[in-house]
Write a protein that holds these residues in place. Structure first.
Motif, short mmCIF file in Angstrom:
data_model
loop_
_atom_site.label_atom_id
_atom_site.label_comp_id
_atom_site.label_asym_id
_atom_site.label_seq_id
_atom_site.Cartn_x
_atom_site.Cartn_y
_atom_site.Cartn_z
N LEU A 1 0.82 -1.21 0.00
CA LEU A 1 0.00 0.00 0.00
C LEU A 1 0.85 1.26 0.00
CD1 LEU A 1 -2.75 -0.85 2.64
CD2 LEU A 1 -3.16 -0.35 0.22
N ILE A 2 0.44 2.24 -0.80
CA ILE A 2 1.04 3.57 -0.78
C ILE A 2 -0.09 4.55 -0.47
CG2 ILE A 2 2.29 5.32 -2.09
CD1 ILE A 2 3.35 2.99 -3.85
N CYS A 3 0.11 5.35 0.58
CA CYS A 3 -0.98 6.20 1.08
C CYS A 3 -0.69 7.68 0.84
CB CYS A 3 -1.18 5.96 2.58
SG CYS A 3 -1.60 4.25 2.98
N TYR A 4 -1.73 8.39 0.45
CA TYR A 4 -1.70 9.84 0.31
C TYR A 4 -2.84 10.42 1.14
CZ TYR A 4 1.55 9.49 -3.65
OH TYR A 4 2.64 9.26 -4.46
N PHE A 5 -2.51 11.46 1.91
CA PHE A 5 -3.52 12.14 2.72
C PHE A 5 -3.90 13.42 1.99
CE2 PHE A 5 -0.89 9.56 5.49
CZ PHE A 5 -1.85 8.76 6.08
N ALA A 6 -5.10 13.43 1.43
CA ALA A 6 -5.50 14.51 0.53
C ALA A 6 -5.41 15.88 1.20
CB ALA A 6 -6.93 14.26 0.03
N ASN A 7 -5.69 15.95 2.50
CA ASN A 7 -5.67 17.24 3.19
C ASN A 7 -4.28 17.86 3.25
OD1 ASN A 7 -8.32 16.43 3.64
ND2 ASN A 7 -8.39 17.36 5.67
N GLU A 8 -3.25 17.08 3.00
CA GLU A 8 -1.89 17.63 2.94
C GLU A 8 -1.63 18.34 1.62
OE1 GLU A 8 0.69 14.35 3.79
OE2 GLU A 8 0.37 14.49 5.96
N TYR A 9 -2.51 18.16 0.67
CA TYR A 9 -2.43 18.83 -0.64
C TYR A 9 -3.63 19.77 -0.76
CZ TYR A 9 0.72 14.90 -1.36
OH TYR A 9 1.74 13.98 -1.22
N ALA A 10 -4.78 19.22 -1.05
CA ALA A 10 -6.07 19.92 -1.01
C ALA A 10 -7.11 18.82 -0.93
CB ALA A 10 -6.27 20.78 -2.26
N SER A 11 -8.04 18.95 -0.01
CA SER A 11 -8.99 17.86 0.22
C SER A 11 -9.83 17.59 -1.03
CB SER A 11 -9.90 18.18 1.41
OG SER A 11 -10.65 19.35 1.17
N LYS A 12 -10.16 16.33 -1.22
CA LYS A 12 -11.05 15.97 -2.32
C LYS A 12 -12.39 16.69 -2.14
CE LYS A 12 -10.67 11.53 -1.43
NZ LYS A 12 -10.86 10.07 -1.50
N PRO A 13 -13.02 17.14 -3.22
CA PRO A 13 -12.85 16.68 -4.60
C PRO A 13 -11.71 17.32 -5.39
CG PRO A 13 -14.63 18.26 -4.51
CD PRO A 13 -14.19 18.03 -3.09
N GLU A 14 -10.93 18.21 -4.78
CA GLU A 14 -9.78 18.76 -5.52
C GLU A 14 -8.85 17.60 -5.91
OE1 GLU A 14 -9.54 21.85 -6.52
OE2 GLU A 14 -11.44 22.27 -5.54
N PRO A 15 -8.28 17.63 -7.09
CA PRO A 15 -7.52 16.49 -7.60
C PRO A 15 -6.03 16.51 -7.26
CG PRO A 15 -7.79 18.10 -9.34
CD PRO A 15 -8.49 18.67 -8.12
N ASP A 16 -5.58 17.44 -6.43
CA ASP A 16 -4.15 17.66 -6.22
C ASP A 16 -3.40 16.40 -5.78
OD1 ASP A 16 -5.68 20.09 -6.11
OD2 ASP A 16 -3.88 21.13 -5.43
N ALA A 17 -3.95 15.67 -4.82
CA ALA A 17 -3.27 14.48 -4.31
C ALA A 17 -3.15 13.42 -5.40
CB ALA A 17 -4.01 13.91 -3.10
N ILE A 18 -4.20 13.26 -6.19
CA ILE A 18 -4.18 12.27 -7.27
C ILE A 18 -3.20 12.69 -8.36
CG2 ILE A 18 -5.56 11.10 -9.03
CD1 ILE A 18 -7.92 11.26 -7.08
N HIS A 19 -3.18 13.97 -8.69
CA HIS A 19 -2.20 14.47 -9.67
C HIS A 19 -0.77 14.17 -9.20
CE1 HIS A 19 -5.14 17.60 -11.59
NE2 HIS A 19 -5.38 16.36 -11.95
N THR A 20 -0.52 14.39 -7.91
CA THR A 20 0.81 14.11 -7.35
C THR A 20 1.13 12.62 -7.46
OG1 THR A 20 0.59 15.96 -5.80
CG2 THR A 20 2.24 14.28 -5.29
N LEU A 21 0.18 11.79 -7.11
CA LEU A 21 0.35 10.34 -7.19
C LEU A 21 0.70 9.91 -8.62
CD1 LEU A 21 -2.25 7.81 -5.75
CD2 LEU A 21 -1.42 7.58 -8.08
N ILE A 22 -0.03 10.44 -9.58
CA ILE A 22 0.20 10.09 -10.99
C ILE A 22 1.62 10.46 -11.43
CG2 ILE A 22 -0.46 10.69 -13.36
CD1 ILE A 22 -3.38 10.92 -12.29
N GLN A 23 2.05 11.65 -11.02
CA GLN A 23 3.38 12.11 -11.40
C GLN A 23 4.48 11.31 -10.71
OE1 GLN A 23 3.28 16.28 -10.43
NE2 GLN A 23 1.80 16.78 -12.04
N GLU A 24 4.31 11.06 -9.42
CA GLU A 24 5.36 10.38 -8.66
C GLU A 24 5.54 8.91 -9.06
OE1 GLU A 24 5.38 13.06 -4.57
OE2 GLU A 24 4.52 11.04 -4.52
#
Length: 207
Positions: free
Chosen positions: A144-167
């Motif tokens: 498992l690899i975990c991302y906490f959306a509130n450390e980027y911008a809480s969902k529904p903002e896509p910031d955490a997912i964008h970061t995940l895709i790039q990394e």
């Protein structure tokens, strides 16, 4: 729905945590038990009666109404609101949190198929991490690899997912997100990835 019915071209799976991988109430009700026990010790109140009030309020009005209902019913000092919040974030639970069996089966099949597993979860990062640490993962935690959306911008903002895709050098077409709320669905849409509701796998999931 089962794993074999998912598009085999999907290479990565993103899950929300609460009410997707396990029932959130299993965490909250244990915290309520611990808090009631704490108040019984400090204020000489009836833990069983307090737990009954907290549980019924949660079931009828939701978690956000629980402390106010307890305070009104038992005349609890407002200072204990802070204790309650601290306990929500770092409680050591009496019992492990158990995954929905269907989700355990799904994740195990994903791992066997050598595909990637992610959790992208909303909420207080400390509290969400505390939950994750107390889930019985059956060995899945190493994948498992975990991302906490509130450390980027809480969902529904896509910031955490964008970061995940790039990394992880992923293509959007290769990702499937599994959630349970309109917020999750909107986040997937904003990220340009496919989405399935957890209710397709676990019929007990509620919107």
């Amino acid at each position: 729905m089962v794993y074999n019915e998912i598009d085999p071209r999907k290479q990565a799976f993103i899950f929300e945590l609460d009410n997707v991988l396990y029932p959130e109430k299993d965490y909250l009700l244990q915290v309520y038990y611990l808090f009631a026990t704490f108040l019984e010790y400090t204020e000489m109140l009836d833990a069983k009666a307090m737990l009954k009030t907290m549980t019924e309020t949660y079931e009828q009005q939701g978690h956000d109404a629980v402390f106010d209902a307890l305070q009104k019913e038992f005349n609890i000092d407002i200072k204990y609101a802070q204790n309650f919040q601290i306990l929500l974030g770092n409680a050591k639970l009496p019992l492990k949190l158990l995954l929905y069996q269907q989700m355990l089966d799904l994740m195990q099949e994903i791992v066997v198929d050598r595909k990637k597993l992610f959790i992208v979860t909303n909420g207080n990062p400390q509290q969400q991490l505390n939950k994750i640490r107390q889930v019985e993962w059956h060995g899945l935690e190493q994948y498992l690899i975990c991302y906490f959306a509130n450390e980027y911008a809480s969902k529904p903002e896509p910031d955490a997912i964008h970061t995940l895709i790039q990394e992880h050098d992923l293509q959007r077409r290769d990702i499937l997100m599994i959630g349970h709320t309109k917020t999750d669905e909107l986040s997937a849409e904003a990220s340009g990835i496919d989405y399935l509701d957890a209710g397709n796998f676990i019929r007990t999931t509620s919107k």
